[in-house]
Scaffold this motif. Structure first.
Motif, short mmCIF file in Angstrom:
data_model
loop_
_atom_site.label_atom_id
_atom_site.label_comp_id
_atom_site.label_asym_id
_atom_site.label_seq_id
_atom_site.Cartn_x
_atom_site.Cartn_y
_atom_site.Cartn_z
N ASP A 857 5.46 -7.23 -2.79
CA ASP A 857 6.24 -8.56 -2.41
C ASP A 857 5.51 -9.56 -3.02
O ASP A 857 6.22 -10.84 -2.79
CB ASP A 857 6.54 -8.52 -1.08
CG ASP A 857 5.13 -8.64 0.04
OD1 ASP A 857 4.11 -8.64 -0.78
OD2 ASP A 857 5.29 -8.55 1.10
N ASP A 906 5.24 -0.62 1.00
CA ASP A 906 5.84 -1.69 1.86
C ASP A 906 5.11 -3.03 2.05
O ASP A 906 5.47 -3.89 2.76
CB ASP A 906 6.37 -1.12 3.31
CG ASP A 906 5.00 -0.61 4.05
OD1 ASP A 906 3.81 -0.65 3.30
OD2 ASP A 906 5.17 0.08 5.21
N CYS A 908 2.45 -3.65 3.50
CA CYS A 908 1.83 -3.93 4.90
C CYS A 908 0.41 -3.27 5.03
O CYS A 908 -0.11 -3.81 6.03
CB CYS A 908 2.84 -3.15 5.89
SG CYS A 908 4.54 -3.73 6.10
N SER A 958 7.64 5.09 1.70
CA SER A 958 7.24 4.62 3.06
C SER A 958 6.01 4.64 3.22
O SER A 958 5.29 4.41 4.02
CB SER A 958 7.94 5.60 4.12
OG SER A 958 7.38 7.13 3.68
#
Length: 1874
Positions: A857, A906, A908, A958
């Protein structure tokens, strides 16, 4: 080589036919024209011809010709020049009818014959071949050691033995396994000799062994050692290759052109019979290892033996001669490899008969020698790129542009398409040299090398074509005038030359040149002559001329002439107008050459005063009319000083000499150059001449065009580096130029435009990053440049360079037009692509940047460095800023590797290797909070050495999986949340995977494995197939997918771009989808599918067919002397046992196949029919198998891959070794008594038992069984196991406990102990399993005990508890995860494993026991999961847990599964059922209680049963995976053990979990005590500080610091007696000190006095000062009241501080001021003693002691710790261990300044402690024992109990208790003498 009529050794060659690439068949004709057979040793002509052919013309001493009888020459029978040891005797052999030497004995190293007598002597035997005539003794092992000396004096140990299971090698030794085979379809991989072992002639080619395995040149045989157990007749050496099956008489009578065996070497053969029917001939290496161009002898394979050497590069396929040499019948293809892990479709077992005549070298009248260059349809293409895949040597033949994919053919599922990658483009030029770039005839393409790849670049389209096959950098290129032949040579000596069919790219010939290295090649215009120039191994210049006119017609390359010269040759060129004329130039010489009558002669051109010029290049000029007559043009030669020489080649005279000078000033056009003006000329490196102009390339970077009179410059082009070569196109309109900086381009003369064709990094590429929106790629290299490339055109867009720092890592911003780069000086810079400038620079790192990664991101950027720092940046804005800096997070000894860091899809999570190389950590990307910590060193249980991580990678999407590549060549797939190992992929290469990349659809996994790229079929769970791609000549650093996932990038020596050919998987219903072959499909079907359906050529050699798995044989008890009880039957023909066994096996899942050899001309047997019916039970009679011992070892050879189940015992790696015998103190007089054990072994499985009705509670810790009273807390300790205990089991009445330990250095097999519970004594010792026991179970009537081995042992054993006899033993073809007896029927036993449940029914027939066996597969609804746990419920229910978290319920009466539900997210390892409740425990740390009372009713409903009726009542989350559990009958309360080393008390009624037993999960580094002895504190590698109650040893307080290791600890001294003053100070790996308050249970403050890890800490005697030492040797003095460090001592700098201790003293005592003495000991065997008064800021050095380093031969470099302590009963005495050269305790007097006493020790000490209460001292050793010394009486007592090195010993302040620590085991001893 001179001609002659002497006999030459006959050989067979490798030929290929369509459909069988690389097949080996014997030649159908073994006659050589013009050759006369002679006896060995027959004449000089014979010896010379044979010598030249076999040994390359290297002569041996005359006295060793034609052969040497070694035993006779050295008079072995007198034992003066040889020696013998052990059982060596002279016996008469009945077969040979002669005396032989018998060497036998149980220990090979103690029974041997050695020649010569001592190691200082040498045999000095120079013969190329060593013949060993021997016979192995049946059922025994033997070893043969050869010490071979190379020409450079290096001694290599070469060993052969049937003890070895695999090939191993190093720079100084080679180990080859000797494997026996029988004619049965079953084969063994290693083991003892069979009873039918024959006399063998072992022929060893010593020269080829050294060359092919170590690339060394054979000198002579230094020594031989023949070790038990074998019979040996004699040893012979010779340069001749003898055929032992042909005698001299036979050779003369039949006129055979072979070397017959001499009479004294011959074996007697009965009249009318054949030699091969009685004896075996083994030649090693075989022709499978020969380089093309060498003739190799090969015979058919034997019936009983094969010589196996498992090899990694160009390794020879074993050859055993077991049939007559003259047999015309084709041989069966035989591959000597282990049985593959699963079954593949069979391939033809026979090769077609080939009737090609064999041609020997023809010697022309001019002495030309024909070089044998085989057709490389399969073999030649892979000679230099031999790769092992799936245990087999796979050869692949590829067309141009398609790389060689070496596929793991041992997979069950085909990996299509094959190949899955195709090379599309290469960015790079040069490698070894940048001077080679050639025009094609039409001028439309350019040919140039890029390291090991040859590239043809089409100028107009930019498309590339590739010639692949070289395994090292290309050193020279040459293209003939018609674009028909291309010649190339590679750097690696001896240089190999390849001839290519240029239009098709097919390699026509591959041959070894007589040159050590080739620096230049030149083709004649017609392509009939090739000349090469280079150096021989002595550094002399050699010119070779080859005839190549017959190569394209199927002929061979001919050596026309070879000349050694003493003058320098820089360039050599064949004249275009006369193929017999050549020219060369070099330092001070220009020579004209001519080839006539097979002789190459040269004549020097008189250069006069210019004879000292350094001439660099030459070119022939053409006439203006284009004619090519001898008088058409002149010869132009250039020099490094700027001179141009124009030479008339006919007159051999210099016509003109001109000198080119640089311009006078910049900006002024070049004018006419004066020929001999003063000043330095232009350094010309290359020139090329057309009809009217001359192109000159110079080191000033200019390409200049001159007229032929050099009057003025016509045109020039400036480059960014020195020009290394120039070349006119055939039409003379374009000039090709190359530079030393890696640029390739051409100048278009009419348009005056310069076009760049290729740019290249000039050093290895370290990292890359791709950008999606603009289609760009960034690379960084050791050439100090950062380059941006266009992925579509492969052209360079930007170039950032720095002269003083090296870029190490790069990362594109996913959304902004920026990229980040990390450098070797620790800087991280952000670059903008819009303005090509630096946006911001950060210098937070102290070491070189190792990795850069940015979240998808675009929010965060992470960088790591070689010092272990991790920096987090906010890169959401254009000028990124630093958010966090974390020290010692990442592995500190890491090299630049983009895969050191990885972010999840993701954004994270962040994963990285660290803080040590054995750990992988996952943190939250935003906060850096630790989420997961995985110890990689514990994942590889098959190795005795610790493993460590190399690279990490998240799965896409995922990101629920984390892939970790390890140093042991494995890729481990972990659950990214729990850290559980899901599965494992093993690399087929011998190199660790340095980079990983997984496609977005998770279909393809890429790995950089050395110089190759490995691609796995990732979705395949079991044994995924892989393909291996070559092309790189140096290690590949990074592999990655392009953003569109359509291409793959690999960087190393160059940048490779590969097309991904894998299409999306088709729907099964697609009618056009190719059919998937069944397991029984034929090899022809497989070939059609692999080649025809995909449109690609077949990529692998046809393999031998495979049959059904071998039948099981289950026995009631082992026969005497057998090594095991489960085996593969070696009996042929139908029998009851075979029928029954196969019926059993056909109901199983696929098992490891067995390769079947078929006799030549015969077909294999069809599978027998199996019994039908779903519930048919197979009766397995309990008689003994008539199988030999060596065949049994076939089954157990090789350690299987660890299954996807955490149920199997994980023994912790231990570097220590136990003492095999120890002398215990007399009973009742022990001064130490084991009082308590702190901790529970979380490595065990089911290693805790609890009976609520009796209160019996037992668990394991290390190798101790701890029996504890839960009410009082008292413990009993049952000792005796030699290794770590894996599991426990308690019988039904609770009177007998069984415990099992793994095998180790003191136990060859696992030990099972049967304990009498009331008495606490061991009743019986049992042993049967080889690696580890994972489960034990008693029958409900306590009559039987079943023991189950782990995944490597795979053995199920049944024991009688009445007699302790082994009743039956079965070895499974696959791992079994659990076993249990039926609680209602003692004769029923059930096992669970891979996709099946196996039912066993015991049947007793008198004293015999037999089994009825039935196997039920898991229903398809459950998927492909492992059944990992089981328990019985209400009759007849069986509950089974799976690796996917499901619980399935079986009806044992009908044998089918009727119910299943999702019980957890991870693997269920524990199941317990009682009444209507079921407890499940998993590796997700969850413990769940289920209500299953409705399940019996659901069984009656049948198909209408629904799992929704089963519901979960309660759930608890613990601190680790559940490994053991015991509950009461009502399932209300119980005890559960976890992998965290904790035992929990569980109460379901209250819903709580209470910690019963706990300990450190990792190594304990220190133990300290409060002055009052009420508490003690420990610290560990896990970063925790734990405070315990000393009375109950219960955990009171725990302080935890994440991501750090606590390495040292100290408690405030007695002077700080008040409760609020009770503190502990802890030192951590990041250099910080933390002070914790015991009363407040909080951290008081934190200091950072050190930059490196702390290793020792202590309080001063008044508690007001803290002394700390670090691993750099610095000692810091700090005040806790202020938190300041006021003094740093650097006297010990350079060695870690191991001990700091302080004690009080009288002021003025010992002649110095101060109230305190303190010492510091460091790892360099130095101790300093200081007197201090910290309140007055005084510190004075009192004494400095330095000791010699201990001499430890077993482990050099691993010195014991240097430990010192003040003697409590005399503080002026210093006690030291580990200081000095011997194992002893040293007492040093500070008053007398000398050593006053020395006490010897059995070993070097690892720990030391002195008792304050008595004159006692305890010393811990690495041998798992400790010694208590009474210094008053001088006595000593030894004690054991630990499972590892005792690295810590600590007496309590009163001396009443002693704490000893080994890793995380803490034992508390009571001192009985106080």
């Amino acid at each position: 080589m001179a001609g002659g009529s002497g006999a030459r050794p006959e050989r067979c060659r490798r030929v290929s036919r369509p459909g069988t690439p690389g097949s080996e068949v014997p030649s159908a004709s073994l006659t050589a024209p013009h050759a006369e057979a002679r006896a060995a040793g027959g004449g000089e002509g014979s010896r010379r011809a044979s010598q030249d052919q076999c040994s390359g013309g290297v002569p041996s001493p005359v006295w060793q010709h034609p052969f040497l009888n070694v035993f006779k020459h050295f008079r072995v029978d007198e034992w003066k020049r040889s020696s013998k040891e052990g059982d060596v005797a002279v016996v008469t052999d009945k077969v040979l009818k002669s005396t032989v030497y018998r060497i036998r004995g149980s220990v090979s190293a103690s029974n041997y014959i050695q020649l010569p007598r001592t190691s200082t002597q040498s045999l000095g035997l120079t013969g190329r071949y060593l013949y060993v005539l021997f016979r192995p003794l049946p059922a025994k092992h033997f070893v043969i050691h050869l010490d071979v000396s190379t020409k450079d004096g290096q001694v290599i140990r070469v060993s052969f033995s049937n003890l070895f299971k695999e090939f191993k090698s190093s720079a100084t030794w080679l180990q080859f396994p000797f494997v026996f085979e029988t004619q049965t379809p079953r084969r063994a991989l290693a083991g003892v000799a069979p009873s039918s072992a024959r006399w063998t002639c072992l022929q060893l080619d010593l020269r080829d062994i050294l060359m092919f395995y170590l690339s060394r040149h054979y000198g002579h045989l230094k020594s031989v050692r023949l070790c038990a157990s074998l019979l040996v007749r004699n040893l012979y050496t010779s340069d001749l290759c003898f055929d032992p099956a042909v005698t001299v008489t036979e050779a003369r009578r039949a006129k055979l052109s072979v070397n017959p065996v001499p009479r004294e070497m011959a074996f007697p053969v009965p009249k009318g019979e054949r030699w091969h029917d009685h004896y075996i001939h083994i030649r090693f290496p075989s022709d499978g290892s020969k380089a093309p161009g060498e003739q190799v002898e090969k015979s058919c394979y034997p019936p009983e033996a094969v010589f196996l050497g498992h090899m990694s590069r160009r390794l020879p396929h074993p050859v055993v001669s077991g049939k007559p040499l003259l047999s015309s019948r084709p041989c069966a293809a035989q591959i000597s490899t282990p049985a593959l892990p699963c079954q593949v479709p069979s391939a033809p077992g026979l090769l077609p008969e080939v009737g090609l005549p064999y041609k020997y070298p023809e010697v022309s009248s001019g002495g030309a020698v024909r070089v044998h260059s085989q057709r490389p349809s399969a073999w030649d293409e892979v000679t230099d790129a031999h790769t092992v895949a799936g245990g087999r040597h796979v050869l692949a033949d590829k067309p141009p542009g398609v790389p060689m994919a070496l596929e793991d053919i041992g997979s069950c599922k085909l990996f299509l398409p094959d190949p899955v990658l195709k090379l599309k483009g290469v960015i790079g030029f040069g490698g070894h040299s940048t001077q080679w770039a050639l025009w094609t005839k039409d001028g439309m393409a350019v040919v140039y090398p890029c390291h090991a790849v040859i590239i043809i670049l089409q100028i107009d389209s930019g498309q590339q074509r590739f010639f692949l096959g070289h395994t090292d950098k290309v050193s020279a290129l040459a293209l003939d005038g018609s674009d028909a032949l291309l010649a190339s040579a590679q750097v690696q000596p001896p240089s190999m030359v390849r001839l290519w069919d240029f239009p098709t790219g097919r390699c026509l010939s591959l041959f070894r040149s007589p040159l050590h290295t080739i620096c230049s090649l030149s083709f004649s215009g017609s392509g009939a002559l090739l000349c090469g120039v280079g150096k021989d191994r002595h550094g002399r210049t050699v010119v070779v001329a080859w005839g190549t006119d017959q190569v394209g017609l199927g002929g061979e390359v001919v050596v026309l002439a070879k000349v050694h010269t003493d003058f320098d040759v820089q360039t050599f060129q064949i004249a275009f107008f006369d193929e017999t004329r050549m020219a060369s130039c070099g330092r001070g010489s220009v020579r004209l050459w001519r080839l006539r009558g097979g002789v190459l002669r040269s004549c020097a051109v008189d250069l006069g005063e210019h004879c000292a010029l350094e001439l660099t290049d030459l070119a022939f000029a053409q006439a203006l009319d284009g004619h090519c007559g001898p008088s058409a043009g002149m010869l132009f030669v250039c020099s490094h000083s700027g001179h141009i020489l124009e030479i008339d080649h006919q007159r051999m005279a210099v016509q003109h000499i001109r000198r080119l000078l640089p311009t006078q000033s910049s900006g002024v056009p070049l004018t006419e150059k004066q020929n001999f003006s003063a000043g330095s000329g232009i350094a010309i490196s290359s020139l090329s001449v057309s009809t009217a102009t001359c192109a000159v390339g110079s080191e000033d970077g200019y390409l200049r065009l001159w007229p032929l009179d050099f009057s003025s410059v016509l045109l020039e082009a400036e480059h960014d580096g020195p020009v290394s070569s120039v070349s006119f196109s055939p039409d003379g309109l374009r000039v090709l130029s190359t530079t030393t900086s890696g640029h390739l381009g051409f100048l278009d003369v009419p348009s005056r435009e310069y076009t760049v064709l290729a740019r290249s990094h000039m050093a290895p590429v370290l990292a890359l990053s791709t950008e999606q929106s603009r289609g760009q790629m960034a690379t960084v290299s050791l050439d100090h440049t950062v380059r941006i490339w266009d992925l579509a055109t492969l052209q360079q867009l930007y170039d950032f360079s720095s002269s003083d720092e090296t870029p190490c890592a790069v990362a594109f911003h996913p959304t902004l037009p920026d990229f980040f780069c990390g450098f070797s000086n620790g800087a991280v810079r952000s670059f903008s692509l819009e303005n090509s400038g630096v946006l911001v620079e950060h210098t937070r790192h102290r070491g070189a940047i190792t990795s850069l990664v940015i979240t998808p991101d675009g929010r965060f950027l992470f960088s790591s460095c070689s010092q272990g720092s991790l920096v987090q940046y906010n890169c959401a804005v254009s000028r990124c800023c630093v958010l966090r800096v974390a020290a010692n997070m990442v592995c500190q000894d890491g090299r630049p590797n983009p895969n050191t860091l990885a972010v999840s899809g993701d954004s994270c999570r962040l994963a990285f290797v660290g803080p040590s190389k054995c750990m992988v950590t996952v943190v939250e990307s935003a906060s850096l909070d630790e989420l997961l910590h995985v110890d990689v060193s514990t994942l590889n249980l098959a190795s005795n050495h610790p493993d460590w991580a190399v690279a990490v990678c998240f799965s896409p999407g995922s990101s629920d999986q984390l892939l970790v590549s390890t140093f042991s060549n494995r890729v481990v797939v972990l659950d990214a949340v729990s850290g559980h190992a899901i599965r494992e992929l093993s690399s087929v290469r011998s190199r660790a995977c340095s980079s990983l990349a997984l496609s977005e659809d998770a279909r393809l996994l890429l790995a950089a494995t050395g110089r190759t790229i490995t691609v796995w079929d990732y979705p395949t769970q079991a044994n995924p197939s892989c393909q291996v791609y070559i092309g790189h000549s140096e290690p590949v650093h990074v592999v990655a997918f392009t953003p569109d996932q359509q291409q793959v990038l690999s960087v190393g020596d160059a940048i490779f771009l590969w097309d991904v050919l894998a299409a999306a998987e088709r729907d099964q219903s697609d009618p056009e989808a190719p059919p998937v072959p069944e397991a029984g499909s034929s090899g022809g079907q497989l070939e059609d599918l692999a080649s025809g359906a995909s449109g690609l050529p077949r990529q692998q050699v046809p393999m031998p067919s495979e049959a059904s798995p071998p039948p099981l044989s289950i026995h009631d008890r082992p026969r005497e002397g057998s090594a095991g009880t489960f085996s593969i039957s070696d009996e042929e023909g139908p029998c009851e046992e075979n029928h029954v066994s196969e019926m059993f096996l056909q109901s199983q899942a696929p098992t490891p196949p067995v390769l079947i050899e078929r006799e030549a001309g015969g077909a294999g047997d069809s599978p027998r029919e199996a019994a039908k019916g779903p519930r048919a039970l197979a009766m397995l009679p309990g008689h003994h198998s008539q199988m030999s011992e060596w065949s049994l070892q076939t089954v157990k050879a090789g350690l299987p891959t660890r299954p996807d189940s955490y149920k199997h015992f994980t023994a912790r790696y231990k570097a220590s070794t136990r003492v095999k015998s120890i002398s215990f103190p007399p009973v009742g007089r022990e001064q130490l008594r084991l009082k308590a054990v702190v901790g529970y072994n979380g490595n065990g499985r089911a290693n805790m038992v609890w009976r609520p009705n009796t209160g019996f509670f037992a668990y394991t810790c290390g190798r101790l069984v701890v029996v504890e009273d839960l009410h009082s807390g008292t413990q009993r300790h049952w000792c005796g196991h030699p290794q770590e205990i894996s599991t426990l089991a308690l019988n039904q009445d609770g009177q007998v406990l069984a415990s099992a330990s793994c095998c180790g250095n003191t136990a060859a097999r696992c030990q099972i102990r049967i304990w009498d519970v009331p008495k606490g004594l061991c009743r019986q010792l049992l042993s049967h399993h080889d690696t580890a026991v994972q489960a034990l179970a008693f029958s409900p009537d306590d009559e039987f005990l079943v023991t189950l081995g782990d995944y490597a042992d795979r053995t199920l054993a049944l024991w009688s508890m009445a007699t302790y006899e082994l009743l039956s033993s079965t070895r499974f073809p696959e791992p079994i995860h659990g076993v249990a007896f039926n609680p209602w029927d003692a004769n029923e036993l059930i096992c669970v494993g891979t996709n099946a449940v196996t039912f066993w029914l015991l049947q007793h027939h008198g004293t015999d026991t037999s089994f009825q066996v039935h196997r039920e597969p898991v229903p398809e609804e459950l998927g492909a999961s492992e059944l990992t746990s089981l328990c019985y419920g209400a009759s007849p229910l069986l509950y089974c847990g799976s690796s996917s978290g499901q619980v399935c319920v079986w009806d044992t009466g009908t044998g089918h599964c009727f119910l299943a539900w999702e019980a957890d997210d991870g693997e269920i390892g524990v199941l317990l059922c009682s009444g209507s409740k079921l407890v499940s425990g998993s590796n997700t740390r969850r413990l769940r209680l289920w209500a299953v009372g409705i399940v019996p009713e659901l069984r009656r409903r049948g198909s209408s049963a629904r799992s929704s009726s089963v519901f979960m009542e309660r759930e608890l989350t613990l601190d680790g995976a559940v490994v053991s559990a015991s509950f009461d009958s009502g399932m209300d309360m119980g005890v559960v053990g976890t992998t965290a080393g904790t035992l929990w008390y569980i109460s379901w009624t209250e819903g709580i979990s209470t910690r019963l037993i706990s300990g450190h999960r990792s190594k304990v580094n220190e133990v300290v005590f409060s002055p009052s002895e009420s508490h003690c504190a420990t610290c560990g590698e896990d970063g925790s500080v734990r405070v315990w109650s000393l009375a109950s040893m219960e955990l009171v307080i725990q302080f935890q610091v994440l991501n750090q290791s606590c390495l040292c600890l100290a408690w405030t001294p007695p002077s700080c007696g008040r409760p609020e003053q009770q503190q502990v100070v802890a030192g951590y790996s990041d250099g910080t000190l933390r002070v914790f308050s015991i009363s407040r249970t909080a951290m008081e403050f934190k200091m950072h006095p050190h930059r490196t890890a702390l290793t020792a800490v202590a309080f001063s005697t008044d508690g007001q000062t803290i002394l700390s030492g670090d691993k750099d040797g610095l000692v810091a003095i700090s005040r806790p009241c202020t938190g300041m460090t006021f003094r740093v001592l650097s006297d010990h700098r350079g060695a870690p501080i191991s001990t700091i201790q302080s004690t009080s003293k009288e002021y003025g005592d010992l002649g110095v001021e101060g109230v305190e003495l303190w010492l510091a000991a460091s790892g360099d065997q130095r101790v300093s003693i200081w007197a201090s008064d910290w309140l007055r800021d005084r510190c004075e050095l009192l004494e400095w002691l330095s000791f010699p380093a201990p001499a430890i031969s077993e482990a050099p470099g691993l010195l014991p710790p240097s430990l010192a302590a003040f003697c409590p009963w005399d503080r002026a005495i210093l006690v030291c261990v580990g200081l000095g050269a011997h194992e002893e305790v040293v007492f040093y007097s500070l008053r007398q300044k000398q050593v006053v006493q020395k006490t010897p020790l059995p070993f070097f000490a690892m720990s030391l402690s002195l008792s304050p209460g008595a004159q006692l001292m305890v010393v811990g050793f690495a041998e798992c024992m400790l010694r208590l010394l009474d210094c008053a009486s001088g006595t000593a007592q030894d004690f054991e109990g630990h499972d590892d090195s005792v690295h810590l010993c600590r007496f309590t302040p009163s001396g009443r208790l002693l704490f000893t620590v080994a890793h995380n085991e803490i034992l508390v001893w009571e001192v009985t003498s106080l």
